[in-house]
Design a protein around this motif. Structure first.
Motif, mmCIF file in Angstrom:
data_model
loop_
_atom_site.group_PDB
_atom_site.id
_atom_site.type_symbol
_atom_site.label_atom_id
_atom_site.label_comp_id
_atom_site.label_asym_id
_atom_site.label_seq_id
_atom_site.Cartn_x
_atom_site.Cartn_y
_atom_site.Cartn_z
ATOM 1 N N PRO A 236 0.839 -1.201 0.000
ATOM 2 C CA PRO A 236 0.000 0.000 0.000
ATOM 3 C C PRO A 236 0.872 1.248 0.000
ATOM 4 N N LEU A 237 0.405 2.316 -0.627
ATOM 5 C CA LEU A 237 1.210 3.532 -0.762
ATOM 6 C C LEU A 237 0.467 4.756 -0.217
ATOM 7 N N PRO A 238 0.353 4.879 1.099
ATOM 8 C CA PRO A 238 -0.224 6.103 1.663
ATOM 9 C C PRO A 238 0.729 7.274 1.451
ATOM 10 N N ILE A 239 0.210 8.401 1.019
ATOM 11 C CA ILE A 239 1.063 9.572 0.795
ATOM 12 C C ILE A 239 0.330 10.838 1.220
ATOM 13 N N ASP A 240 1.084 11.921 1.324
ATOM 14 C CA ASP A 240 0.535 13.195 1.780
ATOM 15 C C ASP A 240 0.260 14.132 0.610
ATOM 16 N N LYS A 241 -0.569 15.112 0.872
ATOM 17 C CA LYS A 241 -0.837 16.167 -0.098
ATOM 18 C C LYS A 241 0.476 16.856 -0.461
ATOM 19 N N GLY A 242 0.721 17.010 -1.741
ATOM 20 C CA GLY A 242 1.984 17.580 -2.213
ATOM 21 C C GLY A 242 2.934 16.523 -2.735
ATOM 22 N N ASP A 243 2.701 15.258 -2.338
ATOM 23 C CA ASP A 243 3.499 14.140 -2.844
ATOM 24 C C ASP A 243 2.891 13.624 -4.151
ATOM 25 N N LEU A 244 3.695 12.899 -4.912
ATOM 26 C CA LEU A 244 3.240 12.240 -6.134
ATOM 27 C C LEU A 244 3.677 10.786 -6.120
ATOM 28 N N ILE A 245 2.927 9.943 -6.801
ATOM 29 C CA ILE A 245 3.385 8.589 -7.118
ATOM 30 C C ILE A 245 3.495 8.517 -8.631
ATOM 31 N N VAL A 246 4.677 8.199 -9.117
ATOM 32 C CA VAL A 246 4.926 8.082 -10.551
ATOM 33 C C VAL A 246 5.138 6.607 -10.863
ATOM 34 N N PHE A 247 4.441 6.096 -11.881
ATOM 35 C CA PHE A 247 4.630 4.671 -12.158
ATOM 36 C C PHE A 247 4.504 4.305 -13.631
ATOM 37 N N ASN A 248 5.098 3.161 -13.935
ATOM 38 C CA ASN A 248 5.166 2.598 -15.283
ATOM 39 C C ASN A 248 3.787 2.121 -15.740
ATOM 40 N N LYS A 249 3.521 2.231 -17.035
ATOM 41 C CA LYS A 249 2.201 1.850 -17.555
ATOM 42 C C LYS A 249 1.927 0.355 -17.417
ATOM 43 N N LYS A 250 2.971 -0.457 -17.152
ATOM 44 C CA LYS A 250 2.779 -1.895 -17.009
ATOM 45 C C LYS A 250 2.755 -2.347 -15.550
ATOM 46 N N LEU A 251 2.877 -1.418 -14.621
ATOM 47 C CA LEU A 251 2.843 -1.781 -13.207
ATOM 48 C C LEU A 251 1.440 -2.264 -12.832
ATOM 49 N N VAL A 252 1.341 -3.424 -12.211
ATOM 50 C CA VAL A 252 0.059 -3.907 -11.708
ATOM 51 C C VAL A 252 -0.283 -3.131 -10.442
ATOM 52 N N HIS A 253 -1.444 -2.505 -10.442
ATOM 53 C CA HIS A 253 -1.843 -1.675 -9.313
ATOM 54 C C HIS A 253 -3.362 -1.641 -9.202
ATOM 55 N N GLY A 254 -3.840 -1.115 -8.108
ATOM 56 C CA GLY A 254 -5.262 -0.930 -7.869
ATOM 57 C C GLY A 254 -5.397 -0.002 -6.676
ATOM 58 N N SER A 255 -6.524 -0.074 -6.003
ATOM 59 C CA SER A 255 -6.679 0.723 -4.783
ATOM 60 C C SER A 255 -7.479 -0.066 -3.761
ATOM 61 N N LEU A 256 -7.286 0.283 -2.511
ATOM 62 C CA LEU A 256 -7.984 -0.370 -1.413
ATOM 63 C C LEU A 256 -9.364 0.254 -1.208
ATOM 64 N N ASP A 257 -10.217 -0.452 -0.462
ATOM 65 C CA ASP A 257 -11.505 0.112 -0.065
ATOM 66 C C ASP A 257 -11.285 1.282 0.887
ATOM 67 N N ASN A 258 -12.189 2.224 0.834
ATOM 68 C CA ASN A 258 -12.160 3.338 1.771
ATOM 69 C C ASN A 258 -12.948 2.939 3.025
ATOM 70 N N GLU A 259 -12.224 2.567 4.054
ATOM 71 C CA GLU A 259 -12.852 2.116 5.294
ATOM 72 C C GLU A 259 -12.858 3.211 6.357
ATOM 73 N N SER A 260 -12.563 4.425 5.950
ATOM 74 C CA SER A 260 -12.534 5.558 6.878
ATOM 75 C C SER A 260 -13.878 6.286 6.857
ATOM 76 N N ASP A 261 -13.937 7.400 7.558
ATOM 77 C CA ASP A 261 -15.115 8.255 7.524
ATOM 78 C C ASP A 261 -14.889 9.483 6.663
ATOM 79 N N GLN A 262 -13.758 9.497 5.944
ATOM 80 C CA GLN A 262 -13.430 10.616 5.076
ATOM 81 C C GLN A 262 -13.582 10.230 3.610
ATOM 82 N N VAL A 263 -13.719 11.229 2.775
ATOM 83 C CA VAL A 263 -13.757 11.015 1.334
ATOM 84 C C VAL A 263 -12.335 11.083 0.797
ATOM 85 N N ARG A 264 -11.936 10.089 0.027
ATOM 86 C CA ARG A 264 -10.601 10.091 -0.584
ATOM 87 C C ARG A 264 -10.697 10.723 -1.962
#
Length: 335
Positions: A236-264
């Protein structure tokens, strides 16, 4: 901010790299978020005028307000905020948002420096890009079993649900296979694991065979079943506002469920060298930086917005194309 040799090495080895403090939160990200507060206000006023919600909910903060709207209307409204068109059923009523602050983020010099580090100085803003507004999963679970949410969740590619495993190369047409496309993931607020951050399989971009295992049943045909890669290597890649994640077009990725009370809230945007195929020839990209021909660079956010309206009108007349015709649901790999 240009990437260091060490960061480029990590990108090459792992398929991704986190770039800390890449863009200024106050002068870039916060201004985009403020623009979306205006968009939400506009949406609430329109829905209230139509009698679809009981109040404009202007006494609530962004998160509370958007969740209230989703619950009252019993459907998602993420397309209203998106700066791309949907991949099906485009009509005159299809909403989209191409505001000036969004354009300024796409063309932010610090962001483009990061991109230039990887693909060079001739940079085209690829039209495959989205805002993702992932509401807490409790909003569409249990008693709030929204049909549109569940439909998106089943496809695995909803803009407001967890995203299934896939490669970005798989969400474009075949002409993009040879394109040097780079994805940049940008949070509009600090994003934790609980909020449904990005998840990746390090090094998966080096598996040249994965793309053929895309299946017609997930992610518009571009999802990849876990049996074809080492899913237990998920990071998992939690990051802060102002950060970026840069990745290759062939990288296998997805996202987790939002289990918080905030909107992502996040952007996933893409860039490729000028002149290379975008994988969405029906949608308008633009030249964001060029040292060879500075005059070809688009600097006017109004013209950017107009190009999308023109594309929308063209597709309404021509009919929405089959964006994912490349995937064969009878492929033995899908069984």
């Amino acid at each position: 901010m240009f990437l260091s040799n060490e960061q480029l090495k990590n990108l090459d080895q792992n398929g991704y790299v986190i770039v800390k403090n890449a863009i200024d939160p106050e002068t870039t990200v916060d201004r985009v978020f403020n623009e979306y507060e205006f968009v939400l206000d506009k949406l609430c006023n329109e829905l209230f005028a139509k009698g679809e919600i009981s109040s404009t909910h202007d006494d609530l903060n962004f998160d509370e307000r958007i969740m209230a709207v989703y619950q009252e209307t019993n459907r998602s409204h993420v397309q209203y905020f998106d700066f791309s068109l949907p991949l099906q059923e485009i009509s005159e009523d299809t909403p989209m948002w191409h505001g000036p602050e969004v354009f300024r983020l796409l063309t932010n010099p610090d962001l483009l420096d990061v991109v230039e580090s990887v693909i060079g100085p001739e940079i085209h803003s690829n039209p495959v890009g989205h805002i993702r507004i992932k509401v807490p999963s409790r909003i569409y679970d249990g008693d709030n079993n929204f049909n549109n949410f569940k439909k998106a969740e089943k496809a695995g590619f909803g803009l407001d649900t967890a995203t299934t495993w896939h490669q970005d190369q798989g969400v474009g047409t075949e002409d993009m296979d040879e394109t040097n496309m780079l994805t940049v993931w940008i949070p509009l607020r600090d994003t934790t694991k609980e909020m449904g951050c990005l998840k990746v399989i390090p090094g998966s971009h080096k598996n040249q065979e994965l793309l053929q295992y895309c299946t017609a049943g997930t992610n518009h045909g571009a999802g990849i079943p876990e049996r074809f890669f080492e899913a237990d290597q998920m990071v998992p890649l939690p990051i802060d506002k102002g950060d970026l994640i840069v990745f290759n077009k062939k990288l296998v990725h997805g996202s987790l469920d939002n289990e918080s009370d905030q909107v992502r809230i996040s952007f996933d945007i893409r860039y490729n060298p000028i002149g290379e195929a975008t994988g969405r020839k029906w949608f308008p990209g633009f030249n964001a930086r060029s040292k060879n021909d500075p005059d070809c660079v688009l600097t006017d956010p109004v013209k950017w917005a107009e190009s999308w309206v023109e594309a929308k009108n063209t597709l309404i007349k021509a009919g929405t194309p089959d964006f994912y015709s490349r995937w064969d649901e009878d492929n033995p790999a899908c069984a």
